[in-house]
Design an enzyme around this catalytic site. Structure first.
Site, mmCIF file in Angstrom:
data_model
loop_
_atom_site.group_PDB
_atom_site.id
_atom_site.type_symbol
_atom_site.label_atom_id
_atom_site.label_comp_id
_atom_site.label_asym_id
_atom_site.label_seq_id
_atom_site.Cartn_x
_atom_site.Cartn_y
_atom_site.Cartn_z
ATOM 1 N N ALA A 110 0.953 -1.158 -0.018
ATOM 2 C CA ALA A 110 0.068 0.072 0.089
ATOM 3 C C ALA A 110 0.826 1.178 0.176
ATOM 4 C CB ALA A 110 -0.845 0.011 1.110
ATOM 5 N N LYS A 135 4.367 -5.803 -6.507
ATOM 6 C CA LYS A 135 3.595 -4.722 -7.079
ATOM 7 C C LYS A 135 3.433 -3.424 -5.923
ATOM 8 C CE LYS A 135 -0.972 -3.643 -8.252
ATOM 9 N NZ LYS A 135 -1.097 -2.337 -8.072
ATOM 10 N N GLY A 175 -2.953 -6.146 -10.305
ATOM 11 C CA GLY A 175 -3.293 -6.890 -8.900
ATOM 12 C C GLY A 175 -4.308 -8.121 -9.221
ATOM 13 N N THR A 176 -5.174 -7.751 -9.952
ATOM 14 C CA THR A 176 -6.086 -8.910 -10.472
ATOM 15 C C THR A 176 -5.366 -9.926 -11.165
ATOM 16 O OG1 THR A 176 -7.994 -7.111 -10.436
ATOM 17 C CG2 THR A 176 -8.229 -9.455 -11.469
ATOM 18 N N THR A 193 -9.668 -3.353 3.483
ATOM 19 C CA THR A 193 -10.658 -4.564 3.550
ATOM 20 C C THR A 193 -11.340 -4.865 2.380
ATOM 21 O OG1 THR A 193 -10.376 -4.250 6.061
ATOM 22 C CG2 THR A 193 -12.285 -5.573 5.148
ATOM 23 N N GLU A 213 -3.105 -8.307 5.130
ATOM 24 C CA GLU A 213 -2.838 -7.171 6.118
ATOM 25 C C GLU A 213 -4.026 -6.138 5.879
ATOM 26 O OE1 GLU A 213 -1.075 -7.292 8.926
ATOM 27 O OE2 GLU A 213 0.234 -8.915 8.536
ATOM 28 N N GLU A 344 -13.619 2.875 9.183
ATOM 29 C CA GLU A 344 -12.367 3.246 9.177
ATOM 30 C C GLU A 344 -12.085 4.188 8.037
ATOM 31 O OE1 GLU A 344 -7.687 1.639 8.691
ATOM 32 O OE2 GLU A 344 -9.241 0.751 7.340
ATOM 33 N N GLY A 406 2.696 1.457 15.454
ATOM 34 C CA GLY A 406 4.025 1.097 15.647
ATOM 35 C C GLY A 406 3.974 -0.548 16.057
#
Length: 438
Positions: A110, A135, A175-176, A193, A213, A344, A406
């Site tokens: 990310a 990637k 990504g796909t 998510t 993650e 979020e 952290g």
């Protein structure tokens, strides 16, 4: 393009044949050299992270330092990976558990940690005997290229193919392709998510392996016996650091009703002292958001918080200066289960909520869909052990008297529930990058 991708996968698969034959401690030695090469360029790489992502310079350097640290960790691990030799029930037989590399590890990272997350994955994956295909985020491709060039030089200096650590720069189409590609023996995905769920389904459809993650909606709980000299800087750092764009950012602050008003007043005063500015300036503590879209998300969330009964006691507005700058924001008065509190928003908005009892606030910590990081501030030893125990926090990272944000490379990093259940970096997370032969 997809043609570039196809060529890269073939090269990485070929390179794996060379890498898998190299003894693990020798692979560790090469990873050590990668750590050293990054060490030599740490300031310029940190500067590039700061420029491209927008986090402050010291955080950019700190992120490269994490990659360096995990290389050091991986060197030691390269001499320690082992499976047990177990007693066999058959005479004259041995029962061995041997760990083997899985092959090619796809790593999708990310924008918010454009170096460290790749480092956690690649350093461990490499000593396990895997090739990597990275990637990075489309908005941080310069840093992906820079890091990959440094790694490639080390590999080639050791007379092994640079394609052991391959890179593809692309968007969702790449990504796909990675998620659907049976040649990806493990797909490690860091991101939202929402996208993570799509990735998981595509990988599962082909019975592939994924390491996820994903989001966090992290809470700090402050009890009446807490040391407020610890609480104020911790809550500030956890909520405002990286302009609220960490997966471990504190988004909910539960305060015992007896100290609520005092903490809110002190926190607002601390927020007013945050030095906002150019992320390259050594005085700056707080830089811009990563994109214009993030600014829009911030404004929408503030609006929703007001509509749902919240009061903005600090911030809430866009800062009038060039760049994607918004004010760090504190919202009070919302119920613990308000829809916006359960969302979020990847921005520096902190929802401050009141509680009375330990049991209810532990339940409120756990009621959100995500389960990444959590923290309590208290001096009560019994409460600390209840918090760490089976009825305490349901998060992967459970803190006491320190912020939610952290991590340390020696421990496994990751979370439960909609955070995806993945673990990266230290402890026994190396097992995710290998397959067991009994």
């Amino acid at each position: 393009s997809l043609e570039d991708y196809e060529e890269t996968v073939k090269k990485a698969k070929e390179a794996w044949k060379v890498w898998a034959d190299i003894p693990a401690p020798k692979r560790g030695e090469i990873v050590r050299q990668i750590g050293d090469a990054l060490r030599q360029k740490i300031k310029v790489l940190g500067s590039l992270v700061s420029l491209e992502m927008g986090k402050i310079f010291v955080e950019g350097v700190g992120e490269v330092q994490e990659y360096v640290d995990v290389c050091d960790y991986a060197v030691g691990l390269s001499r320690m990976i082992g499976g047990p030799i177990l007693p066999s029930e058959r005479p004259g037989h041995a029962l061995i558990e041997q760990w083997n590399p899985i092959g090619l590890v796809g790593i999708i990272t990310a924008f918010n940690f454009p170096v460290a997350v790749y480092g956690w994955n690649s350093a461990i994956a490499m000593i396990c005997g895997n090739a990597c295909l990275w990637k990075g985020a489309p908005t941080t491709s310069l840093i992906s290229v820079a890091v990959t060039k440094i790694i490639a030089k080390v590999l080639e200096d050791n007379k092994v193919p640079g394609a052991i650590c391959s890179l593809v720069c692309g968007g969702a189409d790449i990504g796909t392709a990675m998620a659907k590609d049976e040649r990806m023996d493990l797909l490690s995905f860091t991101g939202s998510t929402k996208v993570g769920k799509q990735v998981a389904l595509m990988v599962q459809e082909r019975f592939g392996r994924s390491l996820l993650e994903l989001g966090g909606n992290n809470a700090i709980i402050v009890f009446e016996d807490a040391d407020l000299n610890l609480v104020i800087p911790s809550a500030l750092f956890a909520a405002v650091g990286t302009a609220g764009q960490r997966c471990t950012t504190a988004r909910r602050l539960f305060l015992h009703e007896s100290i609520h008003d005092e903490v809110v007043a002190k926190l607002a005063k601390a927020y007013a002292q945050v030095r906002i500015g150019d992320p390259w300036d050594s005085d700056t503590l707080y830089g811009p958001l990563h994109t214009k879209d993030a600014v829009k998300m911030f404004l929408d969330a503030v609006e929703q918080a007001k509509q749902q009964g919240g009061s903005v006691v600090y911030g809430g507005k866009v800062i009038n200066r060039p760049g994607n700058y918004v004010e760090p924001t504190i919202v009070t008065g919302l119920p613990h289960n308000a829809p916006i509190v359960h969302t979020e928003t990847f921005a520096p908005i902190l929802y401050v909520l009141k509680f009375k009892e330990e049991e209810e606030v532990f339940a409120w910590n756990n009621e959100v869909k995500q389960g990444l990081s959590s923290s309590i501030f208290t001096k009560d030893v019994g409460r600390i052990f209840r918090w760490l125990g089976p009825k305490g926090s349901d998060c992967g990272i459970v803190n006491v008297n320190i912020p939610t944000s952290g991590a340390e490379i020696g421990g496994a990093f990751g979370g439960e529930k909609h955070t995806g259940g993945g673990r990266e970096s230290g402890s026994d997370s190396w097992k995710l990058y290998m397959r067991r032969s009994t």
